[in-house]
Design an enzyme around this catalytic site. Structure first.
Site, PDB file in Angstrom:
ATOM      1  CG  HIS A 172      -0.456   0.253   2.508  1.00 33.50           C
ATOM      2  ND1 HIS A 172      -0.147  -0.749   3.403  1.00 33.50           N
ATOM      3  CD2 HIS A 172      -0.137   1.401   3.131  1.00 33.50           C
ATOM      4  CE1 HIS A 172       0.325  -0.218   4.514  1.00 33.50           C
ATOM      5  NE2 HIS A 172       0.347   1.099   4.380  1.00 33.50           N
ATOM      6  CG  ASP A 237     -12.660 -10.541   2.633  1.00 34.44           C
ATOM      7  OD1 ASP A 237     -12.880  -9.542   1.931  1.00 34.44           O
ATOM      8  OD2 ASP A 237     -13.418 -11.506   2.703  1.00 34.44           O
ATOM      9  CB  SER A 313       2.455   0.775   7.215  1.00 35.57           C
ATOM     10  OG  SER A 313       2.428   2.020   6.617  1.00 35.57           O
TER      11      SER A 313
END
Ligand SMILES: *[C@@H]1O[C@H](CO)[C@@H](O)[C@H](O)[C@H]1NC(C)=O
Ligand SMILES: *[C@@H]1O[C@H](CO)[C@@H](O)[C@H](O)[C@H]1NC(C)=O
Length: 380
Positions: A172, A237, A313
């Site tokens: 991401h 998911d 992250s």
């Protein structure tokens, strides 16, 4: 390149064995030392590469991934089929000149291998651990292993050095699932270095009592690999499970790096605990280290509640265990810190920090990206 006769196609029964292998590996119970289990790793090799249009680079870099699917939701989701796994592990490669390719992979196992039992027991941890972060100060720490393996991405995330020219991070940080983020076009990786005044050329540096001034030195990224599981899923998911990317630098960084390894199950980890260091947003310019207990796990994810802010992250989640073959302790990266999640558990929202586990399949894929040679990726 690949001799077909050596391999069998990975059928569903084998896939089930493989998916069970992480929890099914023989736990090193008999030893007092937490010991790295050995895993049979499948072979993942490219089958077909096609050119794609140049991407747009129009997404905003969002450092947090929000997913409504928590541990119980992930555990309920059905096992992927072979075709699905093959599709998720296929990948896109972005080059520094802006061109882009898509590569389909084949997954094989060496015939005659036996992946152990299929037990997939899920231990729920009752002991809740520390939630503490430490700023790492001083050249002696920052420039030394393992902290020296943490690097900063120009898009705001953290990455970890996993080979001479390679950095592991979260997908991401590069791509929002639909498009590449703006900063991915000229992606750079920052290395903390001491800030030297003219003339002082590094003489007598270690005696200063104050935190030394450090600055980032940047290296351009030559190419970036992102698995299609992320490109398709966009943090639903499935996507969450594939939130990782590998960056290749234009030149070697010349630092010690940390190897990747297949993630053992939480109960096999020393103290059920993981470690990671990152450039958390709320502490600009600082490398922040923390360790914490794993609260829950699925086949692809680790859930913990240690404190972390978005800039962390992409950090490599590591543990230190005894490597029997090498007769020494080794740290390895077993996961990638993805981010924060609010999850509705029985009507009460609970927050978790999620890390993507390096499964045998992901290990085979990332290792192939690094080495370009599946034979160097046989043991996780
Ligand atoms: C971009 O770089 C890649 C890898 O070096 C090369 O294969 C490709 O042809 C280049 N594309 C353009 C448009 O220059
Ligand atoms: C380095 O600093 C220490 C303490 O300030 C001092 O005693 C020592 O002489 C210095 N060494 C050099 C080579 O300047």
């Amino acid at each position: 390149m690949v001799e077909r006769s050596m391999f069998t196609m990975l059928g569903l029964p084998t896939l089930l064995l493989l998916l069970g292998a992480v929890n099914g590996a023989i736990p090193p119970r008999a030893h007092w030392k937490p010991t790295w289990p050995t895993y049979k790793v499948p072979v993942i090799v490219p089958q077909l590469t096609i050119n794609l249009d140049k991407p747009q680079f129009d997404a905003e870099a969002k450092l947090e991934v929000v997913s409504p699917c928590g541990p119980s939701c992930h555990k309920r989701s059905p096992l992927p089929t072979y075709e699905e796994v093959k599709d998720y592990l296929s990948y896109e490669t972005l080059y520094s000149n802006g061109s882009r390719t898509e590569t389909e992979v084949g997954i094989y196992i060496i015939t005659g291998s036996n992946s152990g039992s299929q037990s997939r027991s899920r231990t729920k941890r009752q002991i809740y651990g520390y939630d503490t972060r430490f700023n790492i100060f001083g050249k002696d720490f920052l420039l030394n292993y393992p902290f020296s393996t943490s690097v900063k991405l120009s898009t705001g995330c953290t990455g970890t050095l996993v080979a001479e020219k390679h950095v592991l991070t979260a997908a991401h940080c590069i791509h929002d699932g639909k498009s590449y983020v703006k900063g991915a076009k000229k992606l750079r990786v920052g290395f903390l270095r001491p800030k030297l005044k003219d003339g002082s050329k590094g003489a007598n540096v270690s005696s200063s009592p104050e935190p030394e001034r450090m600055k980032f030195q940047w290296i351009r990224v030559k190419r970036t690999h992102v698995p299609k599981g992320w490109l398709k899923g966009n943090a639903n998911d499935i996507g969450m499970d594939y939130d990782y990317a590998l960056l290749e630098l234009k030149k070697p960084h010349k630092r010690k790096f940390m190897k990747i390894g297949v993630s053992p199950s939480a109960r096999q980890l020393p103290g059920g605990r993981i470690h990671f260091s990152g450039y958390d947003n709320d502490r600009p310019g600082n490398l922040v280290y923390r360790f914490c207990d794993i609260r829950d796990e699925t086949y692809d994810l680790l859930y913990q509640q240690c404190d972390a802010q978005p800039g962390a992250s992409g950090s490599g989640v590591y543990v230190r265990m005894w490597k029997r073959q090498h007769h020494k302790w080794e740290r390895k990266i077993i996961g990638i810190f993805s981010g924060h999640q609010w999850v509705d558990t029985n009507g009460s929202p609970q927050d978790f920090n999620v890390a993507v586990r390096i499964t045998p399949l992901k290990y085979a894929q990332i290792c192939y990206w690094i080495t370009g040679n599946y034979q160097e990726c046989r043991e996780g």
